[in-house]
Design an enzyme around this catalytic site. Structure first.
Site, PDB file in Angstrom:
ATOM      1  N   THR B 146      73.301  59.195  53.574  1.00 32.81           N
ATOM      2  CA  THR B 146      72.845  59.377  52.197  1.00 32.81           C
ATOM      3  C   THR B 146      71.515  60.136  52.143  1.00 32.81           C
ATOM      4  OG1 THR B 146      73.850  57.266  51.674  1.00 32.81           O
ATOM      5  CG2 THR B 146      72.263  58.120  50.083  1.00 32.81           C
ATOM      6  N   GLU B 147      71.458  61.174  51.333  1.00 31.78           N
ATOM      7  CA  GLU B 147      70.241  61.982  51.137  1.00 31.78           C
ATOM      8  C   GLU B 147      69.714  62.525  52.459  1.00 31.78           C
ATOM      9  OE1 GLU B 147      69.763  62.514  48.114  1.00 31.78           O
ATOM     10  OE2 GLU B 147      70.367  60.743  46.972  1.00 31.78           O
ATOM     11  N   LEU B 148      70.601  62.673  53.448  1.00 34.55           N
ATOM     12  CA  LEU B 148      70.251  63.133  54.800  1.00 34.55           C
ATOM     13  C   LEU B 148      69.183  62.257  55.453  1.00 34.55           C
ATOM     14  CD1 LEU B 148      70.398  67.048  54.753  1.00 34.55           C
ATOM     15  CD2 LEU B 148      72.217  65.389  55.036  1.00 34.55           C
ATOM     16  N   VAL B 149      69.136  60.999  55.064  1.00 39.58           N
ATOM     17  CA  VAL B 149      68.163  60.079  55.653  1.00 39.58           C
ATOM     18  C   VAL B 149      68.461  59.915  57.148  1.00 39.58           C
ATOM     19  CG1 VAL B 149      67.407  57.671  55.728  1.00 39.58           C
ATOM     20  CG2 VAL B 149      67.642  58.835  53.532  1.00 39.58           C
ATOM     21  N   TRP B 300      66.110  64.631  52.601  1.00 36.11           N
ATOM     22  CA  TRP B 300      66.036  66.028  52.157  1.00 36.11           C
ATOM     23  C   TRP B 300      65.366  66.166  50.780  1.00 36.11           C
ATOM     24  CZ3 TRP B 300      71.655  68.362  51.142  1.00 36.11           C
ATOM     25  CH2 TRP B 300      72.295  67.637  50.140  1.00 36.11           C
TER      26      TRP B 300
END
Lengths: 429, 403
Positions: B146-149, B300
């Site tokens: 998620t969200e490039l975490v 991101w």
């Protein structure tokens, strides 16, 4: 710049927010080295010497002069038509209507005396006082050298117009509240509206206390948008007030503090209280203040059967006001139409989280508050419940609200005002 | 071999309906069906349907030389099934070409990787099963969180679950002088590979394409091709990662974004030495250059590329903590609706709406949030969560009585 300013009251003798706003504004103008001549109907002698004060009650007027007679004739016309006393709810307006019709003073006798002892209040002779104040203004405009005239609210507009006629200097009309805010529907008739309109249209520039008010000035009074700027009010002291007062009840306290009149929307607070109490009995509601709707509110609270949880304090002043803010867990201002509304900022100073109506100008400068439509009692109840139960939101309001307050300085307001003055001054032929 | 790797994120949250505290204990349905359906339909018309059609055309035209990757969140797939089967079908057609790769993520587009390994695993398994069911047995090999975490620990966790690599942001503060145009290794498990977003070139398309104040506006295909040619000769891969809604939704059709994408593949293939690859192809073909250290999680989002848009203030932290405090209790409850709501409540967007970071930038915030203020978002969420806790407690009692 020399500013000839007309107000109606000045601290410490005030009954509303107008005097406090004038005080802050003059303080800010002093900071920017502006000279202010401040005229009020009545001086008490204990005012802070921050301006060249003129006590209208001391000014001798030669009433035989042509100028005065013209001014007076214009104003008596308004006076005779006056059924309304401002700053009262519609119901009290009605009482005064009766009163003025049956107990009219004999005006003509008193008109031509040289001095007039103003009460400086908002009493039954208000219209006469407003008219006489304008007469005094012509005299002051002659006596005192000035570059710009600045009049606060309709009470001082006739004075501002009269002074402008004498000196020809530009007039700034400052609007702190309109008849629309005070009277609701039907605000567009009657002498107060007429006087407001005359002042706003005669002014070279209008200063409104919020975008909300600016919109009303443009839409309801037909003032050209280019002529109206917004100058939000500020606070004199943004420091956080640490109170030692302790609550004597275990329940959370939710407070309404203000005049109990149509404009302030007390009935919405009562209805929201019912919704909260139905769900959560561990809350107490307090309505502090006085006004023409007080009795109706008491009846409604009884009717809803929440008398043991909903309390009335009557009119509070001084330390009691501070204590009330400090004891509250939530402060609600559900005003139907509030040009600015300084009270929520006081609540913030006491670290009390705030719910304000979207119809309040103060919302334009206070970001860290919950904003609801005054009529949306569901949303109001919901916000109250949230502030009482979800801790992080109160914590954030405490942290961020006090920071916001620090940015609201009268110096900043006055700086903007000075640029307004300067522009007007340059336009002078 | 020098190559470009396109990855598009497809996601829509289940937005919560206005839910008052007096609904608590009575109304247990939280989702704004009308709003969610209208958003899906709107985005379908503006973005998903036309862009899918364009991609399908391009893949056919270039006979497999042009390829892309998608990650479609589980909550988004649920909404496609309910409100936009046409969109789902068009994604299925794309995947069936064999030139479109699907990635795995958490089913609810959640932030659970930051909080609970067991919940994270459960969510990833659910997403895997959903992809398998909807895309003809498809099994993703590469992961995107998620969200490039991403952090070293999260990478290690994903590696344990059998993936070969994962995608994240080429954040300046972790790269330093290094370039995102290489394959890197997880700092704990060197066999696990990391692809880093080239945020400069990605954001030129995703954010700046129609920005008239940008000095390079308008972005022409010639300009973009020249920039690609300027990538130093030894660099292996340019990762262009972006939200799929860039096409037609964030950048409207009128900006020319579709025309740009239409000519991009042939321009790249004919005028640069670059090819196109999917993430798993890149991971299979390239040798990692070095490990990358990411001790604290990155994402991101925003200038800071950190977690503060979701977990940056007291509101978000309270909501997040209260939600995950329920994990072990919810796990014991066998109830379809409770499980569904437990999933949907974890979607990261709910926390994003509570962000006070963009308070001054009302326009940006209003665009992405159904709420007027972060406080409204918080109150609504907490009301729902309070009711959810009531339901969990009731269910526990029921179970005790039965047991």
């Amino acid at each position: 710049m020399k500013v000839l300013m007309f107000g109606w009251e000045f601290p410490p003798h005030i009954s509303g927010g107008l005097g406090t706003a004038c005080y802050g504004l003059i303080k800010g103008l002093n900071h920017h080295n502006q000279e202010v001549i401040f005229v009020v109907p009545k001086l008490y002698g204990d005012e802070e010497p921050m301006a060249d004060f003129v006590n209208a009650s001391d000014v001798e007027v030669d009433y035989r002069e042509r100028n005065f007679i013209d001014t007076w004739q214009n104003l008596t016309y308004l006076e005779i038509n006056s059924y309304l006393v401002p700053y009262l709810g519609p119901e009290e307006f009605e009482k005064y209507t009766d009163y003025t019709m049956h107990h009219r003073l004999d005006l003509e006798d008193s008109v031509f005396s040289n001095k007039y002892a103003f009460s400086g209040k908002y009493g039954k002779n208000l219209m006469e006082e407003v008219a006489r104040y304008a007469l005094v203004a012509t005299q002051v405009a002659k006596m005192k050298d000035h570059d710009v005239i600045h009049a606060h609210d309709w009470l001082a507009y006739p004075a501002g117009i009269a002074a402008k006629e004498i000196s020809g200097k530009p007039l700034v009309a400052h609007i702190h509240a309109t008849q629309y805010d005070r009277a609701g529907k039907g605000g567009d008739q009657g002498p107060v509206y007429e006087m407001e309109k005359a002042g706003l249209l005669a002014a070279d520039h209008v200063v409104a206390v919020s975008h909300l008010t600016r919109k009303i000035v443009i839409e309801k009074y037909g003032v050209h948008p280019d002529k109206v700027s917004v100058l939000h009010n500020a606070v004199l002291d943004a420091s956080i007030i640490e109170s030692k007062i302790k609550k004597k009840v275990p329940e959370k306290i939710v407070t309404f503090l203000g005049r109990i009149t149509y404009q302030k929307g007390p009935e919405y607070f009562v209805e929201a209280a019912k919704k909260v109490l139905d769900r959560d009995p561990n809350v107490r509601f307090v309505m502090a203040g006085n006004g023409d709707l007080l009795n109706r509110m008491i009846e409604r609270v009884a009717e809803l059967g929440m008398g043991t949880k909903f309390h009335f304090t009557g009119f509070l002043k001084g330390q009691d006001v501070d204590d009330m803010y400090a004891m509250s867990d939530v402060y609600v201002m559900p005003s139907v139409s509030e040009p600015f509304g300084i009270a929520p900022l006081e609540a913030v100073r006491h670290n009390t989280p705030v719910i304000i109506s979207k119809q309040s100008g103060v919302g334009e400068v206070l970001r860290n508050a919950i904003k609801i439509d005054f009529w949306d009692v569901d949303a109001m109840a919901d916000a109250v419940f949230a502030l009482l139960h979800y801790e992080s939101i109160s914590r954030m309001f405490k942290e961020l609200g006090s920071q916001e307050l620090k940015e609201l300085k009268w110096e900043h307001v006055a700086a903007k005002l000075v640029t307004v003055y300067e522009k007007l001054h340059q336009k002078q032929p | 071999m020098r190559t470009i790797c396109f990855y598009f994120q497809v996601h829509q949250p289940f937005r919560i309906k206005p839910y008052r505290f007096f609904d608590m204990g009575e109304d247990h349905y939280y989702w704004d069906d009308y709003l969610n359906k209208s958003v899906i339909r709107k985005v379908a018309q503006k973005c998903y349907l036309p862009m899918n059609e364009l991609l399908l055309e391009l893949i056919k035209q270039h006979q497999g030389k042009f390829k892309v990757a998608f990650s479609i969140s589980g909550v988004c797939l649920d909404q496609f099934e309910a409100y936009a089967p046409d969109v789902l079908e068009s994604f299925q057609r794309l995947v069936a070409t064999g030139h479109v790769e699907l990635l795995n993520e958490t089913d609810a587009h959640a932030l659970c990787s930051l909080r609970s390994k067991s919940e994270f695993k459960r969510m990833v398994e659910n997403h895997k099963a959903k992809i398998k069911r909807l895309f003809n047995g498809y099994e993703p090999k590469v992961f995107r969180n998620t969200e490039l975490v991403y952090s070293d620990k999260i990478g290690e966790m994903v590696a344990e679950m059998g993936y070969t690599g994962m995608l994240t942001e080429g954040a300046k503060h972790i790269l330093g002088w290094k370039s995102p145009n290489f394959v890197y290794q997880n700092a704990i498990n060197p066999d696990f590979k990391i692809l880093l977003k080239n945020f400069q070139l990605s954001d030129d398309i995703a954010f700046r394409f129609s920005d008239k104040s940008w000095s390079e506006h308008p972005l022409t295909i010639e300009k973009f091709t020249a920039w690609i040619n300027n990538v130093p000769k030894d660099h292996q891969v340019v990762n262009l990662f972006m939200d799929y809604e860039t096409f037609g939704e964030h950048q409207w059709a009128e900006t020319g974004i579709f025309q740009f994408m239409k000519v991009l593949p042939s321009a790249i293939l004919n005028h640069t030495g670059f090819t196109f690859s999917t993430p798993s192809e890149v991971l299979g073909n390239s040798k990692p250059i070095s490990p990358i250290q990411v001790p604290t999680p990155i994402s991101w989002a925003d200038e800071e590329r950190d977690l503060t848009a979701w977990l940056g203030n007291d509101l978000q932290n309270e909501a997040f903590t209260k939600l995950y405090d329920l994990e072990s209790r919810v796990n014991k409850i066998d109830d379809a609706e409770i499980q569904r709501d437990w999933n949907y409540l974890q979607t990261s967007d709910h926390f994003y709406y509570m962000s006070t970071k963009f308070f001054s930038d009302g326009a940006v915030h209003a665009y992405f949030s159904p709420y007027e203020t972060p406080y409204d978002a918080f109150i609504n969420y907490m009301n729902v969560l309070s009711d959810f806790i009531i339901r969990v407690t009731r269910k526990e009692k029921e179970m005790q009585e039965v047991g």
